[in-house]
Structure formats: structure tokens, C-alpha cells
Design a protein around this motif. Sequence first.
Motif, PDB file in Angstrom:
ATOM      1  N   CYS A   1       0.823  -1.219   0.000  1.00 39.19           N
ATOM      2  CA  CYS A   1       0.000   0.000   0.000  1.00 39.19           C
ATOM      3  C   CYS A   1       0.859   1.272   0.000  1.00 39.19           C
ATOM      4  O   CYS A   1       0.475   2.283  -0.580  1.00 39.19           O
ATOM      5  N   CYS A   8       1.398   2.397  -3.392  1.00 35.43           N
ATOM      6  CA  CYS A   8       0.206   2.397  -4.251  1.00 35.43           C
ATOM      7  C   CYS A   8      -0.267   3.826  -4.555  1.00 35.43           C
ATOM      8  O   CYS A   8      -0.389   4.650  -3.646  1.00 35.43           O
ATOM      9  N   CYS A  25      -8.050   4.856  -0.601  1.00 36.73           N
ATOM     10  CA  CYS A  25      -8.478   3.448  -0.595  1.00 36.73           C
ATOM     11  C   CYS A  25      -9.227   3.136   0.708  1.00 36.73           C
ATOM     12  O   CYS A  25      -8.676   3.267   1.806  1.00 36.73           O
TER      13      CYS A  25
HETATM   14  S1  SF4 Z   1      -5.636  -0.466  -3.705  1.00 42.57           S
HETATM   15 FE1  SF4 Z   1      -5.726  -0.165  -1.514  1.00 42.57          FE
HETATM   16  S2  SF4 Z   1      -5.267  -2.169  -0.660  1.00 42.57           S
HETATM   17 FE2  SF4 Z   1      -4.587  -2.208  -2.778  1.00 42.57          FE
HETATM   18  S3  SF4 Z   1      -2.416  -1.638  -2.629  1.00 42.57           S
HETATM   19 FE3  SF4 Z   1      -3.610   0.205  -3.055  1.00 42.57          FE
HETATM   20  S4  SF4 Z   1      -3.923   1.086  -1.032  1.00 42.57           S
HETATM   21 FE4  SF4 Z   1      -3.349  -1.038  -0.726  1.00 42.57          FE
END
Ligand code: SF4
Length: 352
Positions: free
Chosen positions: A200, A203, A209
Motif C-alpha cells: 500500500c 500504491c 483506498c
Molecule cells: S488499492 Fe488499496 S489495498 Fe490495494 S495496494 Fe492500493 S492502497 Fe493497498
Amino acid sequence: MSSTLSFSTMVLNWFDRHGRKDLPWQQHITPYRVWVSEIMLQQTQVATVIPYFLRFMERFPDVQVLAAAKEDDVLHLWSGLGYYSRARNLHKAANYLIENYQGVFPNSVETLCELPGVGRSTAGAIAAIAMGIRAPILDGNVKRVLARYQAVQGWPGKTAVARTLWDIAESYTPEDRTAEYTQAMMDLGAMICTRTKPACALCPLMESCVALQQGKETCFPEPKPRKILPEKSVRMLMIINDAGEVLLEKRPVTGVWGGLWSFPEVITESDLDGQVADKVGITLDRIEKWEPFRHTFSHYHLNITPVKASVKQGASMVAESGRWQWYHFDNPSELGVAAPVKKLMEKLRQSL
Ligand code: SF4
């Protein structure tokens, strides 16, 4: 990264810096190459797919060559990749394209879905990546990213949950740069939002998220309700003749490993000789049981006991029909065989 940016902008910005751009199917992009790669990537990791894809393209460079090939040749190149209905469907779909579309891929998601083995997500990927059409996809990777990003409750195998995820996928797919966005979503799922350990911190979606905010990243998507898989048992007979050849049987087209070559099977241990005599017309000698092992399919466990035996009598009774053949290790013909059979053949060859 600011959450005021749109979802697709965050994803595309990340892709520009970190996405994969050198995969074999990202070069010389055509609907054919994207289609074959998408089918291979279903249930299979990129690293495993790459050599299979390269061999496949060398042997079957376009729809015409694939359609004209024998199914056995297609299955042979697929040996070891699993889920062999994918290979049979590719072959069928190539013929369908020749018969109905002069070998040219139709350019809408609906018509692409007519091809055997092509569902909405695969059709969407071909349309988006190879044709630049704005079409959402929802493969396993994308499902995981979206389910986490919006903390979508429920198992995606349920129609209502799948519908919610498709709606989200549709709403995020941009008008521009659809091809890159599609690739970016697949990459994000494969490289960052992985199944057990999502990264995360790296990300591009971390600020907005919902699963991350709840500290529940790996709780989404919810798993399929567990059920205990049933078990089946089988004896695989590795029958060797005087010439050092092993008897193989072509499996029926329907059922597991459909259309592949395998060892003849019997279900029960008792009266092995009688069963073989009935099935193949051969009397056995020097029967040697090997250590059993398990192969798990999505819907059951198969306990396999390999049995090596030599022919005492009747080898010539096995007709050289399309169903049976004596396979010679020194002079191997190209056959499609399932992974456990391939492994056993190798062990058998070493034991001779
Ligand atoms: S979408 Fe959400 S759960 Fe998936 S890596 Fe990105 S922050 Fe983490």
C-alpha cells in the motif's frame, strides 16, 4: 498524490513511471497477440506465461495458421500450462473467426464475446488494448484492486457483487488512454495490490483506498465460501512393451484433461489384471506399485497411484486406432499431456 485527481489519472501517472512496458505481448500489438496472451494469463502468472507465449507465436503466428493446425499440436504447446479447455477454445475460436469474420477480429465487446472461451473481461481487454475502444475489464487483478479500493462486500462470484464491481470498473475507465489504463490496472493488481501482501505504501491509490483506511486490505475481495473438496482415486497404468514403449490413451474430449494423452486408468485395486485385460486386451507381468500422489483440481482432489507393469501377452492386440498409441521415449512424437502425466513419464523414462 492528491485524492482530488481522478482515479484513472492516479493509475495512469503511476503506470507512466512504474508499469510494465516490455512484455512480449506489449510489442507489435495486434488483437491476435493480445487475445492469446489474455487467455494464457487467465489463472497463470506472467513469468510462467512468457515462454509459452513466445513458443506459441513462433509456431502459430496468426489466426490463419492457428485455425489450420491440428488440435493435438495446439495442446502440445499448451502442455504444462493447465486448464486445457483454454487451448481447445483458442483453436475453435480461430476457426470461428475464419468462418465468420474472414480471420479478422470483430471490433466490439459484444461480438468478441461470441468467440469460444472469451468472456466480457477478455473481450474488454482485446478491445481496449488492441483497438483503443473504451471498454472496462474485470480480471482477477482488477477485481482485487476495485474491491479493496471501495471495500466492496461479498464474494465476487455472486452475481450482485460482480455487477457492483463491473459498474465501478465501467465508471473508472477513461475515454483517453484506455489501452494504457487497462494495462495499468492489471499491473497494479499484479505488482502492488497483491493477494496476500499489498504494498500500500507504494500504491497510487493509498490516500483514498477505503480498505486501507479500515486497515482491512486483505479482507477484500471476500473469499468464496469454503467447501471441502471431494476426493477421487485412480490407478494410472504405465504399461511397457518389449520395445520399451509405453501405452498411452487419448482421453475423451469432455471431462478433465479432455483430448490429452494419458496412461490408461482403472479405478479399483482388485483384479488389476482382469480390468486391464477387459479394457486393453493385454495380460500384465511384473506389476510394481509406485508411491501415490495427489493432484488437486478446482472441484476435487485426485489421488493417483502409478502402477508400472510390463506386457506378458497381447501387446499387438492394441489397435493403432486414434485412441491408443505406443509411445517411444527415444523417438518421441509431439503430444499434449497433462502436467502430472508428463512428470510420471519423465520418472518412467529414468526407470527404464
Ligand atoms: S488499492 Fe488499496 S489495498 Fe490495494 S495496494 Fe492500493 S492502497 Fe493497498
